[in-house]
Design a protein around this motif. Structure first.
Motif, short mmCIF file in Angstrom:
data_model
loop_
_atom_site.label_atom_id
_atom_site.label_comp_id
_atom_site.label_asym_id
_atom_site.label_seq_id
_atom_site.Cartn_x
_atom_site.Cartn_y
_atom_site.Cartn_z
N LEU A 105 0.84 -1.19 0.00
CA LEU A 105 0.00 0.00 0.00
C LEU A 105 0.88 1.24 0.00
N THR A 141 -7.67 -4.59 -2.82
CA THR A 141 -7.01 -3.29 -2.74
C THR A 141 -7.48 -2.39 -3.87
N ASP A 179 -3.70 4.62 -1.14
CA ASP A 179 -4.26 3.31 -1.44
C ASP A 179 -5.14 2.82 -0.28
N THR A 225 -5.98 1.19 -5.60
CA THR A 225 -4.93 2.19 -5.60
C THR A 225 -5.55 3.58 -5.70
#
Length: 312
Positions: A61, A148, A65, A150
């Protein structure tokens, strides 16, 4: 209430919290709290999230993020994947050293802040929901163990507000943070499912259909109504046969099967979130009697409503 809302409503009733973690390298924290849902927003610096073996790929990360971890499997957050843990997060938000000794507040930095020092080189906002309901599970089960986004995929507009609010200690502040955390998770999941390669649950994708989406909202907003395929089709402006066919194609099950599952999921959460009688819950979710609800509940969940409540 739809399943995206239900993902958060039940856990809030059982406890949710948010903190600001601030670290200087080398740092590493092992998370073993078994929380069903944790969101991590990187504000400054970077960090690695390393699942246990078999739990998926590690991810890095960077500032801006966001990651969402779906429990209960443990994982480690660190400045580097090779840094050994210095603290362990246990169920109930308890913290200890890796050898089991309690931290006893040694890393507390003030209001909802934790770590090495407030101006640490790495700062991450962490929001945790401590309980998963049956309604929210319909969405949670569709997520990977770790997802995740971004900052290029989704530039989070809430970061400045969260950073300002998380350190306030004013009346009603927990409620403010609860709502901001909910908003953060909902917006992030919408962005996740909107990706070209996303694989959202069929019912989630069907919400955008003009016919099936309307029926889903009718069922979710008023589960106690004595719905039939005929009455739902009339509300949607299509024939009974057309609705049955289109609903099954897009959702993967017939309308009345979906309605039954939705009613029982609501009942399951209500059994654990309230002290309402079984009769009251039955009326609330669309069953004519406690006996009718109990029979359907045991057929689907394999236990009686009373056993389900005691297990919670």
């Amino acid at each position: 209430m739809d399943a995206l809302t239900g993902l958060l409503e039940g856990p809030r009733a059982r406890g949710a919290f948010m903190i600001r973690a601030c670290f200087d390298p080398p740092w590493s924290v092992r998370v073993e709290d078994r929380a069903p849902l944790t969101v991590m927003l990187m504000v400054r610096g970077d960090a690695w999230i390393v699942p246990d073996e078999g739990g998926g790929e590690r991810v890095r990360l960077r500032a801006g993020d966001l990651a969402i971890a779906r429990g209960p499997d443990p994982y480690t957050c660190a400045d580097d994947p090779t840094t050994p843990p210095q603290a362990v997060i246990l169920p109930g938000a308890e913290c200890s050293y890796p050898d089991g000794r309690p931290l006893n507040g040694s890393m507390d930095l003030g209001v909802r802040s934790w770590g090495d020092r407030l101006d640490g080189s790495a700062v991450v906002l962490i929001g945790t929901y401590l309980w998963q309901g049956e309604v929210g599970g319909r969405l949670l089960d569709a997520l990977p163990p770790l997802l995740t986004l971004t900052s290029e995929e989704w530039p989070c507009p809430l970061t400045p507000v969260l950073m300002e609010e998380i350190v306030r200690d004013e009346p009603g502040q927990e409620l403010v943070l609860d709502r901001l955390l909910d908003l953060l998770v909902i917006a992030a999941l919408r962005a996740w499912f909107a990706r070209p390669d996303a694989a959202p649950p069929k019912w989630y994708a069907a919400m955008s259909d003009p016919v099936v989406g309307r029926v889903l909202r009718l069922v979710q907003d008023d589960p106690a109504h004595p719905w039939t395929v005929t009455s739902l089709a009339a509300k949607a402006g299509v024939s009974r046969a057309a609705l049955a066919r289109r609903f099954s194609e897009l959702v993967g099950e017939p309308p009345m099967t979906y309605l039954t599952g939705w009613r029982l999921a609501l009942a399951a959460d209500r059994l654990r979130d309230s002290e309402d009688t079984l009769e009251a819950i039955a009326r609330r979710v669309g069953y004519g009697s406690a006996f009718a609800l109990s029979s359907a509940f045991k057929r689907v969940y394999g236990v009686s409503p009373q056993e389900h409540r005691r297990a919670g």
